[in-house]
Motif scaffolding. Structure first.
Motif, PDB file in Angstrom:
ATOM      1  N   LYS A 271       0.812  -1.229   0.000  1.00  0.00           N
ATOM      2  CA  LYS A 271       0.000   0.000   0.000  1.00  0.00           C
ATOM      3  C   LYS A 271       0.843   1.276   0.000  1.00  0.00           C
ATOM      4  O   LYS A 271       0.277   2.377   0.015  1.00  0.00           O
ATOM      5  N   ASP A 272       2.174   1.166   0.001  1.00  0.00           N
ATOM      6  CA  ASP A 272       3.005   2.366  -0.134  1.00  0.00           C
ATOM      7  C   ASP A 272       2.697   3.094  -1.438  1.00  0.00           C
ATOM      8  O   ASP A 272       2.711   4.336  -1.492  1.00  0.00           O
ATOM      9  N   ASP A 273       2.435   2.315  -2.501  1.00  0.00           N
ATOM     10  CA  ASP A 273       2.152   2.932  -3.805  1.00  0.00           C
ATOM     11  C   ASP A 273       0.877   3.771  -3.746  1.00  0.00           C
ATOM     12  O   ASP A 273       0.805   4.856  -4.349  1.00  0.00           O
ATOM     13  N   LEU A 274      -0.125   3.308  -3.008  1.00  0.00           N
ATOM     14  CA  LEU A 274      -1.359   4.084  -2.859  1.00  0.00           C
ATOM     15  C   LEU A 274      -1.112   5.354  -2.061  1.00  0.00           C
ATOM     16  O   LEU A 274      -1.622   6.426  -2.403  1.00  0.00           O
ATOM     17  N   MET A 275      -0.327   5.238  -0.995  1.00  0.00           N
ATOM     18  CA  MET A 275      -0.097   6.387  -0.113  1.00  0.00           C
ATOM     19  C   MET A 275       0.766   7.464  -0.762  1.00  0.00           C
ATOM     20  O   MET A 275       0.744   8.615  -0.328  1.00  0.00           O
ATOM     21  N   LEU A 276       1.526   7.088  -1.790  1.00  0.00           N
ATOM     22  CA  LEU A 276       2.391   8.054  -2.493  1.00  0.00           C
ATOM     23  C   LEU A 276       1.893   8.305  -3.912  1.00  0.00           C
ATOM     24  O   LEU A 276       2.647   8.806  -4.758  1.00  0.00           O
ATOM     25  N   ALA A 277       0.638   7.970  -4.177  1.00  0.00           N
ATOM     26  CA  ALA A 277       0.094   8.041  -5.535  1.00  0.00           C
ATOM     27  C   ALA A 277       0.150   9.460  -6.112  1.00  0.00           C
ATOM     28  O   ALA A 277      -0.062  10.452  -5.400  1.00  0.00           O
ATOM     29  N   VAL A 330      -1.725  17.240  -9.052  1.00  0.00           N
ATOM     30  CA  VAL A 330      -0.469  16.487  -8.967  1.00  0.00           C
ATOM     31  C   VAL A 330      -0.612  15.163  -8.219  1.00  0.00           C
ATOM     32  O   VAL A 330      -0.121  14.123  -8.674  1.00  0.00           O
ATOM     33  N   LEU A 331      -1.274  15.163  -7.065  1.00  0.00           N
ATOM     34  CA  LEU A 331      -1.317  13.988  -6.199  1.00  0.00           C
ATOM     35  C   LEU A 331      -2.539  13.114  -6.485  1.00  0.00           C
ATOM     36  O   LEU A 331      -3.619  13.616  -6.796  1.00  0.00           O
ATOM     37  N   GLY A 332      -2.359  11.789  -6.320  1.00  0.00           N
ATOM     38  CA  GLY A 332      -3.451  10.848  -6.503  1.00  0.00           C
ATOM     39  C   GLY A 332      -4.449  10.913  -5.369  1.00  0.00           C
ATOM     40  O   GLY A 332      -4.171  11.466  -4.288  1.00  0.00           O
ATOM     41  N   ASP A 333      -5.624  10.321  -5.580  1.00  0.00           N
ATOM     42  CA  ASP A 333      -6.722  10.416  -4.615  1.00  0.00           C
ATOM     43  C   ASP A 333      -6.427   9.728  -3.283  1.00  0.00           C
ATOM     44  O   ASP A 333      -7.112   9.984  -2.290  1.00  0.00           O
ATOM     45  N   THR A 334      -5.436   8.819  -3.259  1.00  0.00           N
ATOM     46  CA  THR A 334      -5.096   8.113  -2.020  1.00  0.00           C
ATOM     47  C   THR A 334      -3.781   8.605  -1.411  1.00  0.00           C
ATOM     48  O   THR A 334      -3.294   8.010  -0.442  1.00  0.00           O
ATOM     49  N   ASN A 335      -3.210   9.657  -1.965  1.00  0.00           N
ATOM     50  CA  ASN A 335      -1.949  10.181  -1.421  1.00  0.00           C
ATOM     51  C   ASN A 335      -2.171  10.680   0.009  1.00  0.00           C
ATOM     52  O   ASN A 335      -3.116  11.425   0.271  1.00  0.00           O
ATOM     53  N   ILE A 336      -1.315  10.247   0.938  1.00  0.00           N
ATOM     54  CA  ILE A 336      -1.555  10.547   2.356  1.00  0.00           C
ATOM     55  C   ILE A 336      -1.491  12.040   2.663  1.00  0.00           C
ATOM     56  O   ILE A 336      -2.162  12.510   3.578  1.00  0.00           O
ATOM     57  N   TYR A 337      -0.714  12.812   1.889  1.00  0.00           N
ATOM     58  CA  TYR A 337      -0.653  14.258   2.150  1.00  0.00           C
ATOM     59  C   TYR A 337      -1.936  14.943   1.707  1.00  0.00           C
ATOM     60  O   TYR A 337      -2.417  15.877   2.371  1.00  0.00           O
ATOM     61  N   LEU A 338      -2.528  14.469   0.623  1.00  0.00           N
ATOM     62  CA  LEU A 338      -3.835  14.978   0.204  1.00  0.00           C
ATOM     63  C   LEU A 338      -4.895  14.594   1.230  1.00  0.00           C
ATOM     64  O   LEU A 338      -5.720  15.423   1.640  1.00  0.00           O
ATOM     65  N   LEU A 339      -4.866  13.330   1.697  1.00  0.00           N
ATOM     66  CA  LEU A 339      -5.861  12.861   2.660  1.00  0.00           C
ATOM     67  C   LEU A 339      -5.774  13.608   3.986  1.00  0.00           C
ATOM     68  O   LEU A 339      -6.790  13.874   4.627  1.00  0.00           O
ATOM     69  N   ALA A 362     -14.970  15.538   3.043  1.00  0.00           N
ATOM     70  CA  ALA A 362     -15.127  14.334   3.857  1.00  0.00           C
ATOM     71  C   ALA A 362     -15.346  13.104   2.985  1.00  0.00           C
ATOM     72  O   ALA A 362     -14.805  12.023   3.252  1.00  0.00           O
ATOM     73  N   LYS A 363     -16.143  13.245   1.925  1.00  0.00           N
ATOM     74  CA  LYS A 363     -16.405  12.133   1.011  1.00  0.00           C
ATOM     75  C   LYS A 363     -15.107  11.667   0.349  1.00  0.00           C
ATOM     76  O   LYS A 363     -14.829  10.459   0.274  1.00  0.00           O
ATOM     77  N   ARG A 364     -14.311  12.601  -0.113  1.00  0.00           N
ATOM     78  CA  ARG A 364     -13.038  12.249  -0.765  1.00  0.00           C
ATOM     79  C   ARG A 364     -12.086  11.595   0.233  1.00  0.00           C
ATOM     80  O   ARG A 364     -11.368  10.648  -0.101  1.00  0.00           O
ATOM     81  N   MET A 365     -12.071  12.100   1.461  1.00  0.00           N
ATOM     82  CA  MET A 365     -11.227  11.516   2.511  1.00  0.00           C
ATOM     83  C   MET A 365     -11.626  10.064   2.770  1.00  0.00           C
ATOM     84  O   MET A 365     -10.764   9.171   2.814  1.00  0.00           O
ATOM     85  N   VAL A 366     -12.924   9.815   2.944  1.00  0.00           N
ATOM     86  CA  VAL A 366     -13.405   8.467   3.236  1.00  0.00           C
ATOM     87  C   VAL A 366     -13.106   7.526   2.077  1.00  0.00           C
ATOM     88  O   VAL A 366     -12.673   6.381   2.283  1.00  0.00           O
ATOM     89  N   ASP A 367     -13.308   7.987   0.850  1.00  0.00           N
ATOM     90  CA  ASP A 367     -13.018   7.153  -0.320  1.00  0.00           C
ATOM     91  C   ASP A 367     -11.549   6.722  -0.326  1.00  0.00           C
ATOM     92  O   ASP A 367     -11.233   5.574  -0.651  1.00  0.00           O
ATOM     93  N   GLY A 368     -10.658   7.641   0.032  1.00  0.00           N
ATOM     94  CA  GLY A 368      -9.236   7.316   0.103  1.00  0.00           C
ATOM     95  C   GLY A 368      -8.919   6.364   1.249  1.00  0.00           C
ATOM     96  O   GLY A 368      -8.185   5.380   1.073  1.00  0.00           O
TER      97      GLY A 368
END
Length: 478
Positions: A271-277, A330-339, A362-368
């Motif tokens: 899941k590192d790839d998701l967190m740095l997407a 720039v950042l993917g929907d699951t990037n931890i800095y975006l979340l 909140a919706k985007r946060m939960v989806d991630g």
């Protein structure tokens, strides 16, 4: 804690890993494997007048101890129940002139219990305080300096008429507190209010993707199964929040708990790839652009923490909006800095009653979160609950009800049906279900009735945002 509960687990020793606990029978999601009262526990220094020193519940009006003027209790029952542990503390505070910090108070409570019962095994415990790891030999220079200061403060506070302990043993107790002090939450599980030592819990090893979770409920910790656990399977909990890449989690575990994590998720960087997407496709950003946005995000988070600590919430919102504008291309929907920015923005906007904008974040946060966290993660459940309440306030009853139901399902596993937050959530679920039926039958009438009823609503706005965030399962001395 009953002896029967501890018969459901077995202590084992694994080379290179030390002691651990394994299941002696089969468990299913939501099962309580064992519940354990604290060997000793204290309220945080900043909350000593706001939280009961016995049950750790927040109350508007607390009764103060008439002798030391320091300890506070819900009522006479809590005060009476506390007397065995508070008696020596009360006299020592009066003699000392003031109460020492939480670390010293917890060490003293442990020592007074050892004075009463000895340092060996106590009823219901699989391991003694004497046998818990202290990791003093792993302390760095700053930690050793802090340890010496704690020992000195303890000796100044400790009464001369009490049993005297050697410096090495006192250091051992502080080492145990440093790496085994469990953070206690208030009755609704929303705020950290104290720290305690739970010997049996200390035997449960870490895994970043664990099969158990720990919750504080009605004065005890509960070790709860997150899914099916077979007899002989090791019981694990996560000491840190999973919402960090494996390298950062391993560094945190090494710094705080003095071991190298070898769990599957860390070794395989799952899941590192998701967190740095980052964004993909034709407009995929360059590495330099990604690096620039990540640094901007880190700098903004520091500014946000400062603004939150000062209560300047409109500045927090401004910073979040500016950061999201930079992050979104720039950042993917699951990037931890975006979340992290989405989480802060939704929480603060909800507090400011700007629910429509908050619900979108909140919706985007939960989806991630749903793509990253274990499906029965307690923090995921709490985040989905907050998002559901935010959607309800925004008038988005269908989405809000769906999130509240999802959160309820998670918290039934992680917290159990008797926990106050689960009971609150059940009330919200029933209320939102009734409103959803009304909405589906007559949308116009629903909104008219809702507007009239909002002045007497049952679902409450989230409490004032705080910059405090739990860094791990166990409490770290500040």
């Amino acid at each position: 804690m009953t002896p029967g509960e501890m018969e459901m687990v077995e202590v084992f020793t694994l080379e290179g890993k030390g002691r651990g606990l394994k299941a002696a029978k089969e468990f299913w999601a939501g099962d309580v494997i064992f519940a354990e009262p604290a060997y000793a526990a204290v309220v945080f220094d900043s909350l000593t007048h706001l939280v009961c020193h016995t049950c750790f519940k927040r109350q508007e009006k607390l009764h103060r101890c008439g002798q030391c003027k320091f300890a506070h209790y819900c009522d006479r029952t809590c005060q009476k129940d506390a007397w065995l542990n508070h008696k020596h503390e009360c006299s020592a505070i009066k003699a000392h002139g003031k109460a020492p910090n939480e670390n010293i108070r917890l060490a003293a409570r442990i020592m007074w219990r050892i004075e009463r019962e000895g340092g060996g095994l106590t009823e219901g415990c699989l391991v003694s305080i004497d046998d818990l790891q202290n990791h003093v030999e792993n302390f760095g220079e700053e930690e050793k300096k802090g340890l010496r200061a704690d020992v000195e403060s303890f000796l100044n506070f400790w009464p001369s008429q009490s049993q005297q302990f050697g410096m090495q043993y006192i250091s051992h107790i502080f080492g145990v507190i440093n790496c085994n002090g469990f953070t206690l939450s208030d009755q609704r599980g929303l705020q950290a209010v104290g720290v305690g030592v739970f010997p049996n819990l200390c035997l449960v090893n870490h895994d970043c993707w664990p099969n158990c979770t720990v919750i504080f409920n009605n004065g005890k910790i509960e070790l709860r199964a997150l899914g099916k656990i077979s007899p002989g399977e090791e019981l694990t909990v996560s000491y840190v929040d999973f919402l960090n890449v494996s390298e950062e989690r391993r560094q945190q575990l090494q710094n705080q708990y003095y071991f190298d994590c070898t769990c599957e998720h860390c070794q395989k960087r799952i899941k590192d790839d998701l967190m740095l997407a980052v964004k993909e496709g034709e407009n995929k950003p360059s590495q330099d652009v990604v690096k620039e946005v990540l640094q901007f995000s880190k700098d903004t988070l520091e500014k946000i923490n400062k603004a939150r600590s000062e209560g300047v919430y409109h500045e927090v919102v401004k910073l979040c909006r500016e950061c999201l504008k930079k992050q979104e291309p720039v950042l993917g929907d699951t990037n931890i800095y975006l979340l992290r920015i989405l989480s802060i923005a939704s929480e603060v906007l909800s507090y400011l009653q700007m629910f429509e904008e908050a619900s979108g974040y909140a919706k985007r946060m939960v989806d991630g979160y749903m793509k990253i966290y274990h499906p029965n993660n307690a923090q995921l459940g709490m985040a989905v609950m907050r998002a559901g309440v935010t959607h309800w306030h925004a008038g988005l009853i269908e989405a809000g009800h769906g999130m509240i139901c999802k959160a309820y399902a998670i918290l039934l596993v992680t917290h159990g049906p008797t926990h106050p937050i689960t009971k609150d959530l059940e009330v919200m679920r029933v209320q939102s279900e009734m409103e959803l039926r009304m909405f589906q039958q007559n949308e116009l009438m629903y909104y008219k009735m809702r507007e009239a009823a909002l002045k007497n609503q049952k679902i409450q706005v989230m409490p004032e945002p705080t910059s405090e965030s739990p860094s791990g399962l166990f409490h770290t001395k500040q």
